[in-house]
Design a protein around this motif. Structure first.
Motif, PDB file in Angstrom:
ATOM      1  N   PRO A   1     -15.299   4.948 -12.363  1.00  0.00           N
ATOM      2  CA  PRO A   1     -15.018   4.038 -13.470  1.00  0.00           C
ATOM      3  C   PRO A   1     -14.795   2.610 -12.996  1.00  0.00           C
ATOM      4  O   PRO A   1     -13.758   2.021 -13.213  1.00  0.00           O
ATOM      5  CB  PRO A   1     -13.746   4.634 -14.068  1.00  0.00           C
ATOM      6  N   TRP A   2     -15.711   2.091 -12.284  1.00  0.00           N
ATOM      7  CA  TRP A   2     -15.618   0.701 -11.884  1.00  0.00           C
ATOM      8  C   TRP A   2     -16.867  -0.016 -12.382  1.00  0.00           C
ATOM      9  O   TRP A   2     -17.782   0.627 -12.885  1.00  0.00           O
ATOM     10  CB  TRP A   2     -15.413   0.563 -10.380  1.00  0.00           C
TER      11      TRP A   2
ATOM     12  N   GLU B   1      -9.523   7.338 -19.768  1.00  0.00           N
ATOM     13  CA  GLU B   1      -8.243   7.599 -19.121  1.00  0.00           C
ATOM     14  C   GLU B   1      -8.014   6.605 -17.981  1.00  0.00           C
ATOM     15  O   GLU B   1      -6.917   6.077 -17.794  1.00  0.00           O
ATOM     16  CB  GLU B   1      -8.248   9.032 -18.585  1.00  0.00           C
ATOM     17  N   ALA B   2      -9.086   6.355 -17.227  1.00  0.00           N
ATOM     18  CA  ALA B   2      -8.973   5.415 -16.112  1.00  0.00           C
ATOM     19  C   ALA B   2      -8.613   4.024 -16.615  1.00  0.00           C
ATOM     20  O   ALA B   2      -7.773   3.328 -16.025  1.00  0.00           O
ATOM     21  CB  ALA B   2     -10.285   5.375 -15.348  1.00  0.00           C
TER      22      ALA B   2
ATOM     23  N   GLN C   1      -5.487   1.550 -15.774  1.00  0.00           N
ATOM     24  CA  GLN C   1      -5.617   0.170 -15.315  1.00  0.00           C
ATOM     25  C   GLN C   1      -4.740  -0.767 -16.144  1.00  0.00           C
ATOM     26  O   GLN C   1      -4.102  -1.672 -15.606  1.00  0.00           O
ATOM     27  CB  GLN C   1      -7.078  -0.257 -15.401  1.00  0.00           C
TER      28      GLN C   1
ATOM     29  N   TRP D   1      -1.231  -0.441 -15.049  1.00  0.00           N
ATOM     30  CA  TRP D   1      -1.024  -1.085 -13.758  1.00  0.00           C
ATOM     31  C   TRP D   1      -0.919  -2.605 -13.902  1.00  0.00           C
ATOM     32  O   TRP D   1      -0.071  -3.237 -13.300  1.00  0.00           O
ATOM     33  CB  TRP D   1      -2.173  -0.733 -12.830  1.00  0.00           C
ATOM     34  N   PHE D   2      -1.767  -3.165 -14.747  1.00  0.00           N
ATOM     35  CA  PHE D   2      -1.717  -4.620 -14.941  1.00  0.00           C
ATOM     36  C   PHE D   2      -0.384  -5.053 -15.535  1.00  0.00           C
ATOM     37  O   PHE D   2       0.181  -6.071 -15.146  1.00  0.00           O
ATOM     38  CB  PHE D   2      -2.865  -5.063 -15.849  1.00  0.00           C
TER      39      PHE D   2
ATOM     40  N   GLN E   1       2.076  -5.107 -12.857  1.00  0.00           N
ATOM     41  CA  GLN E   1       1.866  -6.279 -11.996  1.00  0.00           C
ATOM     42  C   GLN E   1       2.451  -7.539 -12.626  1.00  0.00           C
ATOM     43  O   GLN E   1       3.071  -8.350 -11.961  1.00  0.00           O
ATOM     44  CB  GLN E   1       0.368  -6.473 -11.757  1.00  0.00           C
TER      45      GLN E   1
ATOM     46  N   GLN F   1       6.082  -7.460 -12.275  1.00  0.00           N
ATOM     47  CA  GLN F   1       6.454  -7.685 -10.881  1.00  0.00           C
ATOM     48  C   GLN F   1       6.338  -9.157 -10.523  1.00  0.00           C
ATOM     49  O   GLN F   1       7.197  -9.716  -9.853  1.00  0.00           O
ATOM     50  CB  GLN F   1       5.530  -6.859  -9.993  1.00  0.00           C
ATOM     51  N   ARG F   2       5.318  -9.798 -11.006  1.00  0.00           N
ATOM     52  CA  ARG F   2       5.134 -11.223 -10.704  1.00  0.00           C
ATOM     53  C   ARG F   2       6.256 -12.069 -11.253  1.00  0.00           C
ATOM     54  O   ARG F   2       6.675 -13.046 -10.655  1.00  0.00           O
ATOM     55  CB  ARG F   2       3.825 -11.709 -11.309  1.00  0.00           C
TER      56      ARG F   2
ATOM     57  N   TYR G   1      -4.204   4.264 -10.584  1.00  0.00           N
ATOM     58  CA  TYR G   1      -5.215   5.229 -11.003  1.00  0.00           C
ATOM     59  C   TYR G   1      -6.331   4.503 -11.753  1.00  0.00           C
ATOM     60  O   TYR G   1      -6.073   3.623 -12.561  1.00  0.00           O
ATOM     61  CB  TYR G   1      -4.578   6.280 -11.915  1.00  0.00           C
ATOM     62  N   GLY G   2      -7.524   4.901 -11.463  1.00  0.00           N
ATOM     63  CA  GLY G   2      -8.645   4.354 -12.211  1.00  0.00           C
ATOM     64  C   GLY G   2      -9.355   3.219 -11.499  1.00  0.00           C
ATOM     65  O   GLY G   2     -10.457   2.858 -11.872  1.00  0.00           O
ATOM     66  N   PHE G   3      -8.728   2.673 -10.472  1.00  0.00           N
ATOM     67  CA  PHE G   3      -9.393   1.615  -9.708  1.00  0.00           C
ATOM     68  C   PHE G   3      -9.977   2.209  -8.438  1.00  0.00           C
ATOM     69  O   PHE G   3      -9.380   3.107  -7.848  1.00  0.00           O
ATOM     70  CB  PHE G   3      -8.405   0.527  -9.314  1.00  0.00           C
TER      71      PHE G   3
END
Lengths: 543, 279
Positions: A377-378, A446-447, A451, A454-455, A458, A461-462, B50-52
């Motif tokens: 999935p990229w 799902e991927a 993502q 995760w963003f 991030q 966190q920043r 996950y996913g990357f």
């Protein structure tokens, strides 16, 4: 239907009970056994026999090949139409034709060679009581000598290909249509079972029992061979078939998933008998050899770089001799000790330059990998076009999806003009999306959700974790570690009463630390350590 | 994308290799392995999202990752490999007789922990072992700790630092690897008290490599792979340990671990990283 139970004789052929009118097995939708592999088996069975018995309908081309090889040949067919056809065809040959149920016929001379490549499904009349497989096989054994040569095909209803063929265009909604029909419980459950019952050697037939392109003994039938022969001639695409077939191969093995089985007795044929698409005997039969598509599928399951080395080899091979690769489709490329080998010659021109040939092959590879379950999935390689671009990029060849589509169209046009179909047909409408594609989309979805999560992390966190904060946190954790160490030193130097005092003092450390350090990263962990030290102290005091 | 992609200027080097600007690399759609390790390509506690896709150096990293159920790997080799490719014409590795001395990389601390060990003992071991001029390359944290830096300087060693790897894209020395390359190709030997990335880099440019001396350890041990990593490295890579090592064996392992045989073409990297439209 003949209503006379006794044997009668027409001018051209003998009639026995169970003969059928207004019906032809030779021209029915269910094809008769045919093709070079079965023909070779039939010829080996018939050669130099005194009395050859051919049971059930067989393709006329196959019959032509065997008639005349034995001193005497008897063909047993259940329909008058077919009996008429073959008796006329072999009128001037030493061929006896019998029309009726096999169970009603008794030969005057036992056969020393028996061919039943259609199995036992069409040897008895539809009006007589149905006979199970075992009963027919026992009867057949009575018609032949004990040491007769034998070639019998056994159908495998569990084969994915058979299942596919059995699927009706529109499934019924009636409950009755989904109930188990009466079925033949005596039918062999496996190739081993069939071989044991007939006392012969077993072969797996691929892709189907009627016109296999491969007959291979179980020990010699590798998954590579099965996959290579897993495409029925009339199926233009593996898209629907391949996932089910691959899964069956993985779970059941090549023999259980075979399109059918062949049992032979007294024949001298090799452990592998195969033909390529043009009908010539293939030399690509060694079980330790493999196929490019198979290797690429395995690589794609692991990582992209596995694909890279194969594509490099393919480019080198194509560039060194474009003429040799010009007419091949991607499932006709073998792997021998990591060397790419075209498995047969083809005069068809599917591309002009080496670049075009390579790109066409990569496009077919991409289609195969997508079908076989590629999920990355990229941005790169999302679909067939994009994966073809990525594969080309692995050898530093820059192409666009439009280039890929252009080459594909030219290639498919060349195939079509030669009466051939592409090994992987493209999807023409979104409605054709199958379950594997839906599953892939769900995976990608799902991927993407992962993502997004995760963003968000991030971003948080920043906002909070600047370098200074991290450094400060590290300092504070070190200070806490130092404090714990001091405490432990003090404890070890004190007597029990002192330990009690120290314990009381230590018991307030976590709360004081929490108050002072608040939510500094690492503080919680330090507090945990302190609590552990405190517990150890209390235990020591109790002792 | 993941800010660790920018550490040591990795993304910058890959951008230049792909024919794109060095200074402003585009976001890599995935996570790059940023240093050699005995794990799945990423440090303990670093769970790639996950996913990357995970862009790792070697198939060994890939296998370890897949063994714990991680997927979406692509083996592309170390960014260092691509720097070597970029330098091969402009700044080639000089012949062995033009290189002298040893560059030593003491095991270093990191942003979230401290190293405990005896620097004086290590200095003594280096002095006893190396016969030529010695350059000691400190990690930026130790380099900025006068009490550590002074000990090596007082021992007569030349003390350098390749730069900061940066955090959250702040303070990254984008020429970190360039400086490391420049230093390594002028030294005959590359040594450390632990098997680390720098040793593999040294081997890749034809230096003699050695791992000896007090291996030191993290005082705030949190993870078994860190705590026991040195012992594991000794077991798995004995060819790197010792004062003298077999160049041929070291080279073979280096090719494997740095993925020198797994490099991607510029076009492939661009496609993998999402640096060019594929639709």
């Amino acid at each position: 239907m003949n209503d006379i139970d006794t044997v009668s004789k027409s001018d051209a052929y003998e009639i026995v009970s169970g003969d059928m009118y207004d019906w032809s097995d030779l021209t029915s939708a269910d094809p008769c056994p045919r093709g070079p592999v079965l023909t070779r088996v039939a010829v080996a069975t018939a050669s130099d026999a005194a009395h050859l018995l051919v049971v059930g309908p067989h393709d006329l081309g196959l019959l032509d090949a065997v008639v005349g090889l034995a001193s005497r040949t008897t063909l047993v067919l259940r329909t008058h139409t077919d009996a008429q056809v073959v008796s006329e065809r072999y009128a001037d040959r030493s061929v006896d034709v019998v029309c009726g149920d096999l169970r009603s016929w008794t030969p005057d001379q036992p056969a020393d060679a028996v061919i039943a490549l259609d199995g036992f499904g069409r040897v008895s009349s539809i009006d007589a009581a149905p006979a199970d497989w075992h009963t027919i096989s026992v009867h057949l054994a009575r018609l032949a000598t004990r040491d007769s040569r034998l070639a019998v095909v056994v159908s495998n209803p569990g084969s994915p290909l058979e299942q596919l063929r059995a699927v009706a265009p529109e499934a019924s909604n009636e409950d009755a249509d989904w109930s188990f029909p009466i079925h033949d419980r005596a039918h062999p459950r496996s190739l081993v079972d069939a071989s044991a019952r007939l006392g012969g050697h077993g072969y797996a037939l691929w892709p189907d029992a009627a016109s296999p392109t491969l007959a291979a003994a179980p020990d010699a039938c590798s998954a590579a061979l099965a996959i290579a022969h897993g495409r029925p001639a009339e199926t233009t695409t593996l898209r629907e078939l391949q996932p089910a077939l691959a899964q069956t191969l993985d779970t059941l093995g090549v023999t259980a998933a075979a399109g059918g089985w062949l049992v032979t007795r007294g024949l001298t044929i090799g452990s592998v008998l195969g033909v390529d698409r043009s009908g010539n005997e293939t030399s690509w039969t060694a079980p330790d050899r493999s196929w490019l598509v198979e290797a690429m599928r395995d690589s794609a399951r692991r990582d992209a770089s596995g694909l890279r080395s194969r594509v490099r080899r393919l480019r080198e091979a194509v560039e060194s001799d474009p003429e040799r690769w010009r007419g091949l489709q991607v499932d006709e490329i073998g792997l021998d000790a990591d060397r790419l080998v075209p498995v047969h010659d083809s005069a068809v021109r599917l591309g002009d330059s080496a670049e075009e040939i390579l790109l066409g092959l990569l496009d077919e590879l991409a289609a195969f990998i997508c079908v076989a379950g590629w999920r990355h999935p990229w941005p790169a390689g999302c679909g067939r076009d994009e994966l073809a671009v990525l594969l080309a990029a692995t050898v530093d060849t820059v192409v666009t999806p439009a280039d890929v589509r252009r080459v594909r169209e030219r290639r498919e046009s060349a195939l079509s003009s030669n009466g051939m179909a592409p090994v992987f047909a493209r999807r023409t409408s979104p409605a054709e999306a199958d379950t594997s594609e839906l599953r892939k989309l769900m995976d990608e979805n799902e991927a993407l959700r992962g993502q997004v999560t995760w963003f968000k992390q991030q971003m948080r966190q920043r906002q909070t974790m600047t370098h200074e904060v991290r450094t400060a946190a590290r300092r504070d954790v070190a200070a806490l570690n130092s404090r714990i160490k001091d405490l432990e030193d003090q404890l070890s130097a004190q007597q029990a009463t002192s330990i009690t005092r120290a314990a009381k003092r230590a018991s307030s450390v976590p709360s004081r630390t929490r108050d002072r350090l608040g939510r500094i990263p690492g503080a919680r962990r330090a507090a945990r350590l302190l609590r552990r030290a405190l517990g150890a102290l209390r235990r020591a005091v109790r002792r | 994308m993941d800010t660790s992609n920018h550490w040591y200027g990795h993304a910058h080097i890959l951008s230049e290799y792909c024919g794109l600007p060095f200074e402003e690399p585009r976001p890599i759609w995935g996570v790059l392995q940023h240093g050699w390790n005995l794990l799945h390509g990423f440090g303990p506690g670093h769970a790639p999202p996950y996913g990357f896709p995970k862009f790792v150096w070697s198939h060994a990293n890939l296998r370890r990752g897949q063994a714990i159920g991680w997927r979406d790997y692509a083996v592309i080799g170390a960014p260092w490999n691509y720097l070597l490719d970029l330098k091969k014409d402009t700044e080639p590795v000089p012949p062995a007789d033009e290189r002298e001395g040893t560059i030593f990389y003491p095991f270093h601390t990191w942003d979230h922990g401290q190293v405990s060990g005896d620097h004086d003992r290590l200095i003594s071991q280096i002095r006893d072992t190396e016969d030529g001029p010695v350059t000691v390359c400190l990690y930026w944290i130790e380099y900025e700790m006068p009490e550590v830096r002074r000990r090596y300087e007082d021992a007569g060693f030349r003390v350098i630092c390749h730069g900061k790897r940066g955090t959250l894209r702040q303070g990254t020395d984008t020429r970190f690897l360039h400086k490391q390359y420049a230093e390594q190709i002028r030294h005959r030997r590359v040594a450390s008290n632990r098997l680390t990335t720098a040793i593999f880099y040294g081997a890749s440019v034809g230096s003699e490599v050695a791992v000896y001396g007090d291996p030191m350890t993290f005082s705030d041990v949190r993870d078994a792979s860190v705590r026991d990593g040195n012992e594991q490295a000794k077991r798995l890579f004995p060819e790197f340990h010792g004062v003298e090592t077999d160049a041929e064996e070291v080279r073979a392992t280096t090719v494997r671990e740095l993925g020198l045989d797994a490099m991607a073409s510029p076009a492939e990297l661009r496609a993998l990283f999402g640096w060019e439209p594929t639709g």
